[in-house]
Design an enzyme around this catalytic site. Structure first.
Site, PDB file in Angstrom:
ATOM      1  N   HIS A  68       5.875   7.129  10.959  1.00  0.00           N
ATOM      2  CA  HIS A  68       5.380   6.981   9.591  1.00  0.00           C
ATOM      3  C   HIS A  68       4.808   8.336   9.175  1.00  0.00           C
ATOM      4  CE1 HIS A  68       3.981   5.226   6.022  1.00  0.00           C
ATOM      5  NE2 HIS A  68       2.970   4.503   6.450  1.00  0.00           N
TER       6      HIS A  68
ATOM      7  N   ARG B 210       0.824  -1.204   0.000  1.00  0.00           N
ATOM      8  CA  ARG B 210       0.000   0.000   0.000  1.00  0.00           C
ATOM      9  C   ARG B 210       0.866   1.265   0.000  1.00  0.00           C
ATOM     10  NH1 ARG B 210      -5.245   0.115   1.752  1.00  0.00           N
ATOM     11  NH2 ARG B 210      -4.987  -2.079   2.296  1.00  0.00           N
ATOM     12  N   THR B 211       1.799   1.339   0.928  1.00  0.00           N
ATOM     13  CA  THR B 211       2.641   2.534   1.053  1.00  0.00           C
ATOM     14  C   THR B 211       3.563   2.677  -0.154  1.00  0.00           C
ATOM     15  OG1 THR B 211       2.574   2.349   3.450  1.00  0.00           O
ATOM     16  CG2 THR B 211       4.321   3.691   2.534  1.00  0.00           C
TER      17      THR B 211
ATOM     18  N   ARG C  48      11.498   2.030   3.909  1.00  0.00           N
ATOM     19  CA  ARG C  48      10.714   1.421   4.970  1.00  0.00           C
ATOM     20  C   ARG C  48      11.565   0.308   5.561  1.00  0.00           C
ATOM     21  NH1 ARG C  48       5.009   1.270   5.921  1.00  0.00           N
ATOM     22  NH2 ARG C  48       4.423  -0.461   7.266  1.00  0.00           N
TER      23      ARG C  48
ATOM     24  N   LYS D 190      22.149 -10.845   2.801  1.00  0.00           N
ATOM     25  CA  LYS D 190      23.450 -11.515   2.833  1.00  0.00           C
ATOM     26  C   LYS D 190      24.334 -10.931   3.925  1.00  0.00           C
ATOM     27  CE  LYS D 190      23.358 -12.302  -2.154  1.00  0.00           C
ATOM     28  NZ  LYS D 190      23.117 -11.139  -3.018  1.00  0.00           N
TER      29      LYS D 190
END
Ligand code: ZN
Lengths: 310, 153
Positions: A129, A51-52, A101, A80
């Protein structure tokens, strides 16, 4: 010093909030304003959030910028064992802006300390956020014509809901009155109640979600009550339907009341509310596009109005 | 001055630093914070000594060292009432309290397992948000902790 980044809504002033709202309004009127020509933006999603990511990537595309990035850290070198610092430094060589994010809290703040490239925090764990908060503020402004002197009722998970905490902090500049509606287990944390007390912000607390608490409400901010938040599953079963908005509860509310929800919803808003003109959550999500266009241009230091004239 | 000389007579220090009035429970943390374990200097550590101010106290004496002020101030986290005595030629030439800095870099580990500082090779950073209760806030994740409960590396 990396100063154009947006890591937390707490970092920005009242004037900057109002300026971003003005810019968002501009983009709503000019959604395809191509001012990112020649710019490359990285969307680094160390944790998936479709969504974001779609909202940010749409914003960049509509502004005419290009995107590189990943949508899941398991496909990148960080799986890794590469440090966040190394990933950020590598990507900084290629792009004008990083939108990231991360599942770890404080990741975006740290990223701003290892690069001069501006960083927009698209969510760091349970922490911040800010673009969600900006779209909430823009939605409030659009529906009420102001951010000042509003009564905001927050319902559901007030303990873990970072969106309600950030919104509360951002509204501190605008003389709000809050109604906090939650069960004891998901009550607004003391830290935020203390914050209200220290800043002279009025609030009342309620465990009952009924028409009475909605009587003077301008903005009804609903949140999801999640089963995994409860230590006692019986308590969840007891309260899960107590904080659901039914259409009839909106009958005697103020005409300007609007219902907001950060989405996705589960069953905290009955489906028949969707057709009520007071339901605003789908438009709210759409406002996220304009709010993010505004945030992106601010982070890149682009004067959108000047560009629009030329 | 004579009073001081008596107090310090345990292991009379010609030159160096005495850190006095350390709470007994914080003494060994203070030793760690100051990096005394790695020193080769003459060091005397006393604990559970009687104190007019604290009831009992700990004391640290390090010969031939004058710590930088910012290093000494780090122990304000766990020993906010500690007193620093600078000794030169058996005389206390300076006596001052420790001062809690606004910002604490390193030393404290963040109590939030999901904090970036616990998952990336980097230094921690905290802000002192409440001087009276010595409460600190993680610069990265916002996690707040009372200094007495903080994990000291
Ligand atoms: Zn932290």
């Amino acid at each position: 010093m990396n100063t154009n980044s947006l890591v937390s809504i707490d970092d920005i002033s009242r004037d900057e909030i109002l300026d971003l709202i003005e810019r968002a309004r501009f983009f709503e009127e000019h959604p395809n304003h191509k001012i990112l020509d020649g710019k490359v933006v990285a969307t680094l999603f160390f944790e998936p959030s479709t969504r974001t990511r779609l909202s940010f990537e749409t914003a960049v595309n509509r502004l005419g910028g290009r995107i590189i990035g990943f949508s899941d850290a398991s496909t990148t070198s960080s799986s890794k064992g590469e440090t966040l610092k190394d990933t950020i430094k590598m990507v900084s060589n290629y792009v004008d802006l990083i939108i990231m994010r991360h599942y770890l809290e404080g990741a975006a703040r740290y990223a701003t300390e290892v690069t001069e490239t501006p960083v927009i925090n698209a969510g760091d764990g349970a922490n911040q956020h800010p673009s969600q908060t900006m779209l909430d503020l823009y939605s409030i402004y659009k529906t009420q014509g102001t951010l000042e002197n509003l009564t905001i009722t927050m319902v559901g998970d007030l303990k873990y809901g970072r969106t309600v905490h950030s919104l509360l902090m951002a509204l501190r500049y605008f003389n709000p009155t809050f109604r906090f509606v939650a069960c004891d287990e998901l009550r607004m944390p003391k830290e935020y109640r203390d914050f209200c007390d220290a800043n002279g912000i009025r609030y009342t607390e309620h465990t009952e979600f009924d028409a009475e608490v909605l009587a003077d409400t301008d903005i009804l901010y609903m949140t999801r009550v999640q089963r995994e938040r409860f230590s006692d599953i019986m308590e969840y079963e007891r309260v899960k339907n107590l904080y659901t908005l039914r259409n009839d509860m909106l009958e005697d509310t103020k005409p300007n009341l609007r219902v907001l929800h950060p989405l996705p919803r589960v069953n905290e808003i009955d489906r028949d509310v969707d057709d009520n003109p007071k339901a605003y959550y789908f438009e709210q999500a759409r406002n996220g596009l304009f709010a993010r266009q505004a945030i992106i241009c601010k982070a890149l230091g682009i004067d959108i109005y000047k560009e629009a004239e030329s | 001055m004579t009073q001081n000389k008596k107090e310090l007579a345990v292991a009379a220090l010609r030159n160096g630093t005495v850190i006095d009035r350390v709470p007994c429970g914080a003494l060994f943390q203070a030793v760690r914070i100051l990096g005394i374990e790695k020193m080769t200097n003459n060091v005397t550590i006393g604990n559970n000594l009687s104190s007019r101010h604290l009831g009992t106290k700990g004391i640290i004496k390090v010969a031939d060292v004058e710590f930088p002020e910012d290093v000494l101030n780090r122990i304000a986290l766990i020993a906010p009432h500690a007193k620093i005595n600078i000794i030169r030629d058996y005389e206390v030439v300076e006596k001052r309290p420790v001062a809690l800095p606004d910002e604490i870099v390193g030393i404290v580990r963040c109590g939030n397992p999901k904090c970036i500082t616990n998952n990336e090779p980097m230094r921690t950073r905290f802000w002192v948000t409440d001087r009276d209760n010595v409460t600190i806030r993680c610069h990265y994740c916002g996690h707040t902790v009372k200094a007495g409960d903080a994990i000291i590396d």
